[in-house]
Design an enzyme around this catalytic site. Sequence first.
Site, PDB file in Angstrom:
ATOM      1  CB  ALA A 149      65.529  27.484  26.554  1.00 50.45           C
TER       2      ALA A 149
ATOM      3  CG  ASP B 103      60.664  24.261  26.864  1.00 51.33           C
ATOM      4  OD1 ASP B 103      60.585  25.175  26.050  1.00 51.33           O
ATOM      5  OD2 ASP B 103      59.822  24.061  27.763  1.00 51.33           O
TER       6      ASP B 103
ATOM      7  CB  CYS C 291      41.502  50.086   6.792  1.00 50.95           C
ATOM      8  SG  CYS C 291      40.573  50.735   8.183  1.00 50.95           S
TER       9      CYS C 291
ATOM     10  CB  CYS D  12      37.671  46.720   7.801  1.00 46.71           C
ATOM     11  SG  CYS D  12      38.499  47.758   6.592  1.00 46.71           S
TER      12      CYS D  12
ATOM     13  CD  GLU E 281      41.355  32.913  54.439  1.00 48.30           C
ATOM     14  OE1 GLU E 281      40.761  32.432  53.451  1.00 48.30           O
ATOM     15  OE2 GLU E 281      41.615  32.261  55.455  1.00 48.30           O
TER      16      GLU E 281
ATOM     17  CG  ASP F 229      33.358  36.264  41.611  1.00 50.06           C
ATOM     18  OD1 ASP F 229      32.720  35.244  41.932  1.00 50.06           O
ATOM     19  OD2 ASP F 229      32.898  37.159  40.890  1.00 50.06           O
TER      20      ASP F 229
ATOM     21  CE1 TYR G 213      39.016  29.138  49.057  1.00 50.51           C
ATOM     22  CE2 TYR G 213      38.098  28.130  51.029  1.00 50.51           C
ATOM     23  CZ  TYR G 213      37.979  28.484  49.699  1.00 50.51           C
ATOM     24  OH  TYR G 213      36.840  28.171  49.005  1.00 50.51           O
TER      25      TYR G 213
ATOM     26  CB  CYS H 169      38.711  52.798   5.222  1.00 51.35           C
ATOM     27  SG  CYS H 169      38.156  51.094   5.199  1.00 51.35           S
TER      28      CYS H 169
ATOM     29  CE  LYS I 264      28.898  38.836  47.877  1.00 47.73           C
ATOM     30  NZ  LYS I 264      27.964  37.781  47.517  1.00 47.73           N
TER      31      LYS I 264
ATOM     32  CB  CYS J 276      35.482  49.840   7.382  1.00 49.65           C
ATOM     33  SG  CYS J 276      36.733  50.439   8.541  1.00 49.65           S
TER      34      CYS J 276
ATOM     35  CG  LEU K  70      31.810  31.542  53.444  1.00 53.52           C
ATOM     36  CD1 LEU K  70      32.757  32.530  52.775  1.00 53.52           C
ATOM     37  CD2 LEU K  70      32.186  31.362  54.906  1.00 53.52           C
TER      38      LEU K  70
ATOM     39  CE  LYS L  59      31.867  35.196  49.186  1.00 54.83           C
ATOM     40  NZ  LYS L  59      31.897  34.572  47.908  1.00 54.83           N
TER      41      LYS L  59
END
Length: 683
Positions: free
Chosen positions: A32, A35, A437, A432, A112, A116, A231, A417, A320, A414, A81, A114
Amino acid sequence: MDTKTRYEKLVRELNFHLHRYHVLDAPLISDAEYDNLYNELKRIEAAHPDWVTPDSPSQRAGAKAADRFAKTRHPAPILSLANAFGADDTRAWFERIRKLDARVEQAQFVVEPKIDGLSVVLHYREGVFTQGATRGDGEIGEDITINLRTVRSIPLKIPVNRKQSSAIRVPDYLVVRGEVFIPIKEFEALNQRLAEAGEKTYLNPRNTAAGSLRQLDPALTAARPITLLVYQIVHAEGGGIPTSQWKILEYLRALGFPVTDAAQRFDNLEDAIAYTETWDTRRDQLSYEVDGMVVKLDDLDLAAELGFVGKDPRGAIAFKFPAREVTTTLEGVGVAVGRTGVLTPYAILKAVEIGGVIVERATLHNFDYIAEKDIRVGDRVLVKRAGEVIPYIIGPVVGARSGKEKAYKPPTTCPACNQPVEHFEGEVAWYCVNAACPAQLARNIEHFVSRGAMDIVGMGTKIVEKLIEAGRIGDAADVFTLTREDILESVTKKDRKVEKEPPGKIAENLLAAIEASRMRPLNRLIAALGIRGVGETLAGDLARSFPDLGVLAKASAEDLQQIEGIGPNIAEGIVDWFGREANRTVLAKLKRAGVWPKTPKAEGAKPGGAFGGLTFVVTGTLPTFSRDDAKDFIESNGGKVTDSVSRKTSYLVLGENPGSKLDKAKSLGVKIIGEEELMRLAG
Ligand code: IVH
C-alpha cells in the site's frame, strides 16, 4: 522541495523498493505504501509528461505495442555452450583445454546453475536500461525492450542503490547477459488460474516465458510472473570490469542485478565436479528449472585466449543432468473436477521412476490437447517431470503402437455427480454445472480452509470428503457447526497414521483451529468464498471498500468498477456470485454463526480507521495472531505495517522471542504493545 526534485526522488525511491521486493525479496515498505508513492509519481507525470525519464517505474508497463520486433546486432557474439554428459565428459573437456594452455592446470572454476530459460541481452547507457534483446542467432537478436521493461527484477537504472555501491564505477556503456524464466511455483499458480477460468494452460515454464516475451502487447508480458538471473558481461566501454567470473557475479550483484546464490568457486576441477553432481538430486530445491550446471574457467582472460569451437567457448562447459523424460504406458485417462466445475483430464500411467520420484499420474492439460496430440489409451507416452511441476505428457510414441490403442472420448457426464457436462463458447474447458456436485463442494471447502483464506489447519482433503459424504458439510458455512462427534466419525485410519495422534486429539485440534478462524478479517473471508476472479489482493481491495459482506452483497457492477483493478468481467462475476440463492444461504448461515467480520470504516486503509495514520512493526511470535493475521488486522483497521522500526513507527507489537527490532524501538522511544493491547486500541 520543488515538484521536479520530488519527482526525481520518487523515481529513485520506487526503483530502490522494486529492487528490494523483486530482487532481494526483502521489501522495506508495504504494498500500500508502494502504491501511494507510485500514484504520486503518476500524478506528477500526468502534469509534466516532459519530465518522464526512461528509468521511471511507470515505463515498465503500458508502452505502445509494435507490429513486430526490430532486429538488433549484438555488440559481441552471444555464445552458446558445449555439453558434457557426466563427470568423465567434463574431465575430457579439461584435458582438451589443458593441452592448449598449461595455465589451465592451476585454474580455478566457477560452477553455476544452467537455467532453463531464455537468454537476453540488456544494454545500459550511463547506467540507464536502454535496450533489451533476445539472443536470436547469436549475432542478431530481436529488440524486445518494451516487454523486458515490464520484468520487475530487471533494474531500469544501475547501480540500484548508490550508497551501498558507491565504490563501483559503472562503465558508460554496459551490456549484460542473463536468463529470463518463470519460477516453477508461479508457473503452477498461473496454470491453476487459467484452468479455473476454463482457459488453455501452458505446457512448461520455458515456453511460457519465451512466448510472453515475444508477443506484441507489453501488458500481457507484464501480467506474467517473469524474472531473471544475470551471469555475464558481454561488453563494456568507458570503465573497467573484473576479469574473473566469480568477481563478475559479485560485481553484477552489487550493481543491483539478480544473481544466483547457488554459484561457487573451486580451486580444482574435481571439487567443481563433486559440487555439480550434488545438484542433480538437489535441483528441485531451486525455484526454477535447470537442465544442468555450467562449469566455467574463473580466469576470463585465459578463457578468452582459448577461443571457441563454432559458437561454443572453450573456457566453459554445460554439465547436463540426465533429462527427466521417460516413456511409459498410458493405462487410462481420469477426470478431475475443479472448484469452478472445470473438468481436467489426467493420465493414469504405468508407474515409472523419473529422477528419483515414482510417477503414476501426469497432467493432460485439457481435452483438446489429447485430441491434438492424438494421445490414445494404451499408447506409450513420453512423460516429463521438471522440478516440482506436475509431470506432463509430451506426446505419444507413435512408432510403438500395436494397433490395440483406443482413442479417448471425453465424458458427457460429470464423473462425480453424473450430471451432463457443458461447454461455453470461447473456452476450451468442459464444466460440470451442477451446484450440488460433491466434488466441486470438496474443492470449494478445501479452498475455504486454505492458508490464504480461513486458514483452518488440519482440515485435509480426506476429512473434507468424508464430512461431505456423511452429509455433515453441505456448504462452507457448515464448517462452523461441526461437532466433536462429526469429526471423530470422519477421521480415517489413514489420517491417524499420518497424524500419529489419537482421534480425540485430532478432533480437539481441528475444533480449536475452526474456532480461531472465526476471527479472520473480512479480506480473508472474501478470498475464502471462492468468487471467480477474486484472489487475495482483490479481496483486500474489496474489504477496504465495503464494511461487511452484507453491504458488498448489495453492490452493483458499477459500484464495484469504481475500485481500481476491477473491470466489467470481474464486477459481473461478483454480482453474479452474490445473486445466487445457494450463496445467499451461505452468507445467512455465516452471519448466524457469528462469522461476520467488519471493516471498521468503509475507508479502510485510508486515514480514518481506528489505526488511520499509524504505523506498526510486528516482532516475535504473538499469542494467537500469525504474522499475516496481525498484518491483516492492522491494515483492515486503517493502519500501516512496515518491516523496520524508525522514528516514524507508532507502535512496536511485541511477541515472544523478539528480534533486534525491540532494541531499536527502545532506543528510539517507540511505544511497545502486546497483541491484547493492539486489539483494545482497535476497539
Ligand atoms: S554461459 C560464454 N551461464 O545455456 C557464455 N549460460 O546451452 C555462454 N544458460 O545459451 C553461456 N544458464 O542461454 C551460461 N549460468 C549460465 C547459464 C547459461 C543458462 C543458457 C544460455 C546458453 C545456453 C547453452
